[in-house]
Scaffold this motif. Structure first.
Motif, PDB file in Angstrom:
ATOM      1  N   ILE A  48      -1.741 -29.180 -28.134  1.00 14.89           N
ATOM      2  CA  ILE A  48      -2.337 -27.872 -28.370  1.00 14.89           C
ATOM      3  C   ILE A  48      -1.474 -27.112 -29.372  1.00 14.89           C
ATOM      4  N   THR A  49      -2.114 -26.462 -30.321  1.00 11.80           N
ATOM      5  CA  THR A  49      -1.447 -25.534 -31.232  1.00 11.80           C
ATOM      6  C   THR A  49      -2.199 -24.205 -31.154  1.00 11.80           C
ATOM      7  N   ALA A  50      -1.557 -23.159 -31.664  1.00 11.00           N
ATOM      8  CA  ALA A  50      -2.154 -21.826 -31.614  1.00 11.00           C
ATOM      9  C   ALA A  50      -2.070 -21.203 -32.999  1.00 11.00           C
ATOM     10  N   SER A  51      -3.183 -20.694 -33.489  1.00  9.67           N
ATOM     11  CA  SER A  51      -3.170 -20.069 -34.810  1.00  9.67           C
ATOM     12  C   SER A  51      -3.944 -18.755 -34.789  1.00  9.67           C
ATOM     13  N   VAL A  52      -3.716 -17.968 -35.854  1.00 12.69           N
ATOM     14  CA  VAL A  52      -4.292 -16.630 -35.938  1.00 12.69           C
ATOM     15  C   VAL A  52      -4.743 -16.348 -37.361  1.00 12.69           C
ATOM     16  N   LEU A  53      -5.963 -15.886 -37.508  1.00 11.80           N
ATOM     17  CA  LEU A  53      -6.405 -15.328 -38.775  1.00 11.80           C
ATOM     18  C   LEU A  53      -6.084 -13.837 -38.707  1.00 11.80           C
ATOM     19  N   VAL A  54      -5.114 -13.403 -39.510  1.00  7.50           N
ATOM     20  CA  VAL A  54      -4.688 -12.009 -39.526  1.00  7.50           C
ATOM     21  C   VAL A  54      -5.588 -11.231 -40.483  1.00  7.50           C
ATOM     22  N   ARG A  59     -10.287  -4.642 -41.761  1.00 10.28           N
ATOM     23  CA  ARG A  59     -10.982  -5.855 -41.315  1.00 10.28           C
ATOM     24  C   ARG A  59     -11.856  -6.468 -42.400  1.00 10.28           C
ATOM     25  N   THR A  60     -11.440  -6.315 -43.651  1.00 11.32           N
ATOM     26  CA  THR A  60     -12.194  -6.881 -44.770  1.00 11.32           C
ATOM     27  C   THR A  60     -11.455  -8.031 -45.455  1.00 11.32           C
ATOM     28  N   ARG A  61     -10.143  -8.132 -45.193  1.00  8.09           N
ATOM     29  CA  ARG A  61      -9.347  -9.171 -45.839  1.00  8.09           C
ATOM     30  C   ARG A  61      -8.537  -9.930 -44.794  1.00  8.09           C
ATOM     31  N   ALA A  62      -8.191 -11.188 -45.143  1.00 12.75           N
ATOM     32  CA  ALA A  62      -7.366 -12.034 -44.286  1.00 12.75           C
ATOM     33  C   ALA A  62      -6.068 -12.369 -45.004  1.00 12.75           C
ATOM     34  N   LEU A  63      -4.992 -12.397 -44.247  1.00 11.72           N
ATOM     35  CA  LEU A  63      -3.700 -12.827 -44.773  1.00 11.72           C
ATOM     36  C   LEU A  63      -3.594 -14.327 -44.569  1.00 11.72           C
ATOM     37  N   LEU A  64      -3.484 -15.054 -45.679  1.00  8.83           N
ATOM     38  CA  LEU A  64      -3.422 -16.512 -45.628  1.00  8.83           C
ATOM     39  C   LEU A  64      -2.099 -17.012 -46.168  1.00  8.83           C
ATOM     40  N   ASP A 151       3.458 -19.391 -50.378  1.00  9.31           N
ATOM     41  CA  ASP A 151       2.978 -18.066 -50.759  1.00  9.31           C
ATOM     42  C   ASP A 151       2.204 -17.478 -49.591  1.00  9.31           C
ATOM     43  N   LEU A 152       2.033 -16.171 -49.593  1.00 12.90           N
ATOM     44  CA  LEU A 152       1.173 -15.437 -48.663  1.00 12.90           C
ATOM     45  C   LEU A 152       0.351 -14.477 -49.500  1.00 12.90           C
ATOM     46  N   GLY A 153      -0.894 -14.267 -49.094  1.00 16.72           N
ATOM     47  CA  GLY A 153      -1.707 -13.309 -49.821  1.00 16.72           C
ATOM     48  C   GLY A 153      -2.895 -12.843 -49.011  1.00 16.72           C
ATOM     49  N   TRP A 154      -3.355 -11.628 -49.343  1.00 20.80           N
ATOM     50  CA  TRP A 154      -4.552 -11.047 -48.732  1.00 20.80           C
ATOM     51  C   TRP A 154      -5.770 -11.438 -49.571  1.00 20.80           C
ATOM     52  N   PHE A 155      -6.830 -11.904 -48.907  1.00 21.82           N
ATOM     53  CA  PHE A 155      -8.044 -12.341 -49.589  1.00 21.82           C
ATOM     54  C   PHE A 155      -9.264 -11.804 -48.864  1.00 21.82           C
ATOM     55  N   PRO A 156     -10.294 -11.389 -49.613  1.00 19.11           N
ATOM     56  CA  PRO A 156     -11.535 -10.947 -48.971  1.00 19.11           C
ATOM     57  C   PRO A 156     -12.102 -12.055 -48.086  1.00 19.11           C
ATOM     58  N   LEU A 157     -12.616 -11.678 -46.929  1.00 20.27           N
ATOM     59  CA  LEU A 157     -13.165 -12.671 -46.005  1.00 20.27           C
ATOM     60  C   LEU A 157     -14.308 -13.470 -46.622  1.00 20.27           C
ATOM     61  N   ASP A 158     -15.011 -12.867 -47.553  1.00 15.49           N
ATOM     62  CA  ASP A 158     -16.136 -13.572 -48.181  1.00 15.49           C
ATOM     63  C   ASP A 158     -15.765 -14.202 -49.529  1.00 15.49           C
ATOM     64  N   ALA A 159     -14.477 -14.254 -49.853  1.00 22.48           N
ATOM     65  CA  ALA A 159     -14.025 -14.860 -51.121  1.00 22.48           C
ATOM     66  C   ALA A 159     -12.650 -15.508 -50.911  1.00 22.48           C
ATOM     67  N   ARG A 177     -17.528 -11.562 -37.878  1.00 23.95           N
ATOM     68  CA  ARG A 177     -18.536 -11.147 -36.898  1.00 23.95           C
ATOM     69  C   ARG A 177     -17.895 -10.483 -35.675  1.00 23.95           C
ATOM     70  N   ALA A 178     -16.698 -10.969 -35.297  1.00 28.91           N
ATOM     71  CA  ALA A 178     -16.019 -10.449 -34.099  1.00 28.91           C
ATOM     72  C   ALA A 178     -15.296  -9.124 -34.372  1.00 28.91           C
ATOM     73  N   ALA A 179     -15.018  -8.834 -35.640  1.00 28.42           N
ATOM     74  CA  ALA A 179     -14.237  -7.635 -36.001  1.00 28.42           C
ATOM     75  C   ALA A 179     -14.979  -6.834 -37.056  1.00 28.42           C
ATOM     76  N   PRO A 180     -15.969  -6.052 -36.661  1.00 27.48           N
ATOM     77  CA  PRO A 180     -16.718  -5.279 -37.648  1.00 27.48           C
ATOM     78  C   PRO A 180     -15.783  -4.402 -38.502  1.00 27.48           C
ATOM     79  N   VAL A 181     -16.187  -4.198 -39.736  1.00 26.93           N
ATOM     80  CA  VAL A 181     -15.420  -3.390 -40.679  1.00 26.93           C
ATOM     81  C   VAL A 181     -15.280  -1.975 -40.140  1.00 26.93           C
TER      82      VAL A 181
END
Length: 183
Positions: A48-54, A59-64, A151-159, A177-181
């Motif tokens: 088992i591993t555990a991960s998180v989409l930050v 709530r419009t961008r994700a840190l990847l 690297d780390l960067g913020w990216f739009p959830l739809d791009a 869907r789980a985190a409305p803007v």
């Protein structure tokens, strides 16, 4: 309660969003039943591993992270450690270590999705049985690149950037869907 027991409880209580996710949930539970060491990297068949989409505060961008070993953009996360009391705690620890961001808050409702993928943790390969959460960063969050990232960067959830994989695209869609803007 042990981390193994907490993880079994999380998976048993989780309402999968679709039949394929429910099959993975049952497979992950079976893995834990068959492998008392199934939480740990040392479990050669898989673990088992555990991960998180930050997500950012809006709530419009994700840190990847551009993963240092496999060279694709992914959510933050990794292996459970003996000091982890809960699976959610392991996910938050990994996200904080890899992002440098304190004060991350998991979205309510438990995991967002499950993903099983081959890895090279053992000779001949192994499986990561990844329990994937989503979290929201504080409004003033500043990230810092860890040793595990190129690297780390913020990216739009739809791009989302390339290269990435379908599992991350599905995770981003479910997290949106789980985190409305918020405004």
């Amino acid at each position: 309660m042990t981390l193994h027991a907490d993880t079994a409880r999380v998976l048993a209580d989780w309402r999968a969003p679709e039949p394929e996710q429910d099959r993975l949930r049952a497979d992950f539970l079976r893995h834990l039943e068959d492998h008392p060491d199934g939480m740990w990297r040392e479990c050669a068949p898989g673990h088992i591993t555990a991960s998180v989409l930050v997500l950012d505060a809006a709530r419009t961008r994700a840190l990847l992270t551009l993963h240092g070993k496999i060279k694709i953009w992914l959510q933050l996360g990794g292996h459970c450690e003996p000091g982890d009391a809960t699976l959610a705690g392991a996910a938050l620890r990994e996200a904080a270590e890899e992002s440098g961001i304190a004060g991350l808050r998991l979205l309510p409702g438990g995991p967002v999705q499950l993903d099983r993928h081959r890895v090279r943790c053992h000779p001949g390969g192994s499986w990561h049985l990844d329990v994937q959460y989503a979290a929201v960063a504080p409004p003033d969050a500043r990230h810092a690149i860890s040793d595990e990232s190129d690297d780390l960067g913020w990216f739009p959830l739809d791009a989302l950037p390339e290269p990435t994989d379908d599992a991350l695209r599905r995770l981003a869609a479910r997290a949106a869907r789980a985190a409305p803007v918020t405004s």
